[in-house]
Motif scaffolding. Sequence first.
Motif, PDB file in Angstrom:
ATOM      1  N   ILE A 180     -58.710 111.449  65.894  1.00  0.00           N
ATOM      2  CA  ILE A 180     -58.445 110.862  64.409  1.00  0.00           C
ATOM      3  C   ILE A 180     -60.012 110.596  63.992  1.00  0.00           C
ATOM      4  CG2 ILE A 180     -58.034 108.823  63.096  1.00  0.00           C
ATOM      5  CD1 ILE A 180     -55.553 108.741  65.118  1.00  0.00           C
ATOM      6  N   LEU A 181     -60.910 110.136  64.860  1.00  0.00           N
ATOM      7  CA  LEU A 181     -62.185 109.737  64.388  1.00  0.00           C
ATOM      8  C   LEU A 181     -62.866 110.914  64.091  1.00  0.00           C
ATOM      9  CD1 LEU A 181     -63.405 107.007  66.704  1.00  0.00           C
ATOM     10  CD2 LEU A 181     -62.701 106.579  64.238  1.00  0.00           C
ATOM     11  N   ASP A 182     -62.505 112.295  64.606  1.00  0.00           N
ATOM     12  CA  ASP A 182     -63.536 113.416  64.340  1.00  0.00           C
ATOM     13  C   ASP A 182     -62.706 114.360  63.161  1.00  0.00           C
ATOM     14  OD1 ASP A 182     -65.026 113.207  66.469  1.00  0.00           O
ATOM     15  OD2 ASP A 182     -63.999 114.462  67.908  1.00  0.00           O
ATOM     16  N   GLY A 183     -61.660 113.581  62.698  1.00  0.00           N
ATOM     17  CA  GLY A 183     -61.055 114.259  61.329  1.00  0.00           C
ATOM     18  C   GLY A 183     -59.776 114.858  61.553  1.00  0.00           C
ATOM     19  N   ALA A 184     -59.207 114.882  62.876  1.00  0.00           N
ATOM     20  CA  ALA A 184     -57.901 115.713  62.922  1.00  0.00           C
ATOM     21  C   ALA A 184     -56.751 115.264  62.069  1.00  0.00           C
ATOM     22  CB  ALA A 184     -57.519 115.731  64.524  1.00  0.00           C
ATOM     23  N   PRO A 185     -55.890 116.120  61.609  1.00  0.00           N
ATOM     24  CA  PRO A 185     -54.703 115.615  61.008  1.00  0.00           C
ATOM     25  C   PRO A 185     -53.901 114.552  61.750  1.00  0.00           C
ATOM     26  CG  PRO A 185     -54.952 117.961  60.852  1.00  0.00           C
ATOM     27  CD  PRO A 185     -56.039 117.518  61.829  1.00  0.00           C
ATOM     28  N   HIS A 186     -53.233 113.714  61.226  1.00  0.00           N
ATOM     29  CA  HIS A 186     -52.415 112.766  61.962  1.00  0.00           C
ATOM     30  C   HIS A 186     -51.353 113.599  62.735  1.00  0.00           C
ATOM     31  CE1 HIS A 186     -54.281 109.637  59.605  1.00  0.00           C
ATOM     32  NE2 HIS A 186     -54.016 109.022  60.647  1.00  0.00           N
ATOM     33  N   GLY A 187     -50.804 114.527  61.927  1.00  0.00           N
ATOM     34  CA  GLY A 187     -49.821 115.434  62.553  1.00  0.00           C
ATOM     35  C   GLY A 187     -50.072 115.788  64.037  1.00  0.00           C
ATOM     36  N   ALA A 188     -51.407 116.479  64.032  1.00  0.00           N
ATOM     37  CA  ALA A 188     -51.697 117.139  65.464  1.00  0.00           C
ATOM     38  C   ALA A 188     -51.896 115.933  66.339  1.00  0.00           C
ATOM     39  CB  ALA A 188     -53.107 117.856  64.963  1.00  0.00           C
ATOM     40  N   VAL A 189     -52.434 114.847  65.947  1.00  0.00           N
ATOM     41  CA  VAL A 189     -52.647 113.782  66.831  1.00  0.00           C
ATOM     42  C   VAL A 189     -51.241 113.050  67.283  1.00  0.00           C
ATOM     43  CG1 VAL A 189     -53.560 111.307  67.067  1.00  0.00           C
ATOM     44  CG2 VAL A 189     -54.863 113.125  65.887  1.00  0.00           C
ATOM     45  N   TYR A 190     -50.179 113.222  66.488  1.00  0.00           N
ATOM     46  CA  TYR A 190     -48.868 112.952  66.926  1.00  0.00           C
ATOM     47  C   TYR A 190     -48.500 113.883  68.024  1.00  0.00           C
ATOM     48  CZ  TYR A 190     -49.369 109.481  62.822  1.00  0.00           C
ATOM     49  OH  TYR A 190     -49.756 108.607  61.977  1.00  0.00           O
ATOM     50  N   SER A 191     -48.333 114.889  67.848  1.00  0.00           N
ATOM     51  CA  SER A 191     -48.057 115.953  68.532  1.00  0.00           C
ATOM     52  C   SER A 191     -48.703 115.911  69.903  1.00  0.00           C
ATOM     53  CB  SER A 191     -48.329 117.304  68.041  1.00  0.00           C
ATOM     54  OG  SER A 191     -47.522 117.795  67.066  1.00  0.00           O
ATOM     55  N   PHE A 192     -49.851 115.522  70.032  1.00  0.00           N
ATOM     56  CA  PHE A 192     -50.705 115.419  71.204  1.00  0.00           C
ATOM     57  C   PHE A 192     -50.324 114.218  71.926  1.00  0.00           C
ATOM     58  CE2 PHE A 192     -54.227 112.695  73.072  1.00  0.00           C
ATOM     59  CZ  PHE A 192     -54.325 113.537  74.127  1.00  0.00           C
ATOM     60  N   LEU A 193     -49.905 113.163  71.179  1.00  0.00           N
ATOM     61  CA  LEU A 193     -49.397 111.849  71.767  1.00  0.00           C
ATOM     62  C   LEU A 193     -48.101 112.293  72.361  1.00  0.00           C
ATOM     63  CD1 LEU A 193     -50.668 109.307  69.400  1.00  0.00           C
ATOM     64  CD2 LEU A 193     -51.274 109.301  71.853  1.00  0.00           C
ATOM     65  N   GLU A 194     -47.243 112.979  71.606  1.00  0.00           N
ATOM     66  CA  GLU A 194     -46.021 113.259  72.350  1.00  0.00           C
ATOM     67  C   GLU A 194     -45.960 114.088  73.584  1.00  0.00           C
ATOM     68  OE1 GLU A 194     -43.279 114.543  69.209  1.00  0.00           O
ATOM     69  OE2 GLU A 194     -43.504 112.731  67.978  1.00  0.00           O
ATOM     70  N   ARG A 195     -46.854 115.142  73.428  1.00  0.00           N
ATOM     71  CA  ARG A 195     -47.006 116.015  74.827  1.00  0.00           C
ATOM     72  C   ARG A 195     -47.477 114.999  75.922  1.00  0.00           C
ATOM     73  NH1 ARG A 195     -49.859 119.174  71.533  1.00  0.00           N
ATOM     74  NH2 ARG A 195     -52.031 118.744  72.354  1.00  0.00           N
ATOM     75  N   ARG A 196     -48.504 114.252  75.484  1.00  0.00           N
ATOM     76  CA  ARG A 196     -48.814 113.277  76.843  1.00  0.00           C
ATOM     77  C   ARG A 196     -47.833 112.243  77.005  1.00  0.00           C
ATOM     78  NH1 ARG A 196     -54.397 112.882  77.548  1.00  0.00           N
ATOM     79  NH2 ARG A 196     -53.834 111.586  79.399  1.00  0.00           N
ATOM     80  N   HIS A 197     -46.862 111.811  76.182  1.00  0.00           N
ATOM     81  CA  HIS A 197     -45.667 111.015  76.624  1.00  0.00           C
ATOM     82  C   HIS A 197     -44.965 111.678  77.406  1.00  0.00           C
ATOM     83  CE1 HIS A 197     -42.789 108.059  75.923  1.00  0.00           C
ATOM     84  NE2 HIS A 197     -41.867 109.076  75.780  1.00  0.00           N
ATOM     85  N   ASN A 198     -44.464 112.921  77.033  1.00  0.00           N
ATOM     86  CA  ASN A 198     -43.448 113.844  77.897  1.00  0.00           C
ATOM     87  C   ASN A 198     -44.182 113.982  79.447  1.00  0.00           C
ATOM     88  OD1 ASN A 198     -41.706 113.613  75.815  1.00  0.00           O
ATOM     89  ND2 ASN A 198     -42.560 115.432  74.884  1.00  0.00           N
TER      90      ASN A 198
END
Length: 187
Positions: A150-168
């Motif tokens: 997020i601090l590097d400017g990534a779109p929120h959608g990409a960050v949420y997808s990353f978090l969902e992958r890590r969660h899974n």
Amino acid sequence: MKHVTIPEDRIGVLIGEGGETMRKIESEAEVRLDIDSETGSVRVESVGDPILGLKGPDIVKAIGRGFAPEEALRLLEDDMQLFEIVDIDAATRNKKDLRRKKGRLIGESGRTRELMAELSGADVVIYGSTLGIIGAPEQVDAVRSAAEMILDGAPHGAVYSFLERRHNEMQSNDIEYHQFPDGSRSA
């Protein structure tokens, strides 16, 4: 003995009503706290189990960085609980940029911060110019990585997808093994 300095507006939270929170920390972490409410300086001295005592300064720092005392005391649950701070200010150019990046980390109605906590399983607090994380190593790593994206400017959608992958990934690791309270596992 360690010295920790916390913001003046967090001293009351550290002490608690009638000193209740301070006594609880002293008892559970086996430390003695000497709090200078003028400067925010806290001396943390281990008076019992030295391993527990090592967690004392982190508990005080966590409360100073915006965590509720109950969340900070999770650091005593086991050796696998970590406390980490992400310095938002270090990733910004000026006050306006700090406000914008802090706003991106919080998200609309707090949703981004909430999702970081929910999907990682960690406690996440944004206070001042820092983001604080308390959790197991893989939880802390997931939140730190998401915050850096997020601090590097990534779109929120990409960050949420990353978090969902890590969660899974974390969920599937928990299914493969049963983790016992003492940290041991069985297949």
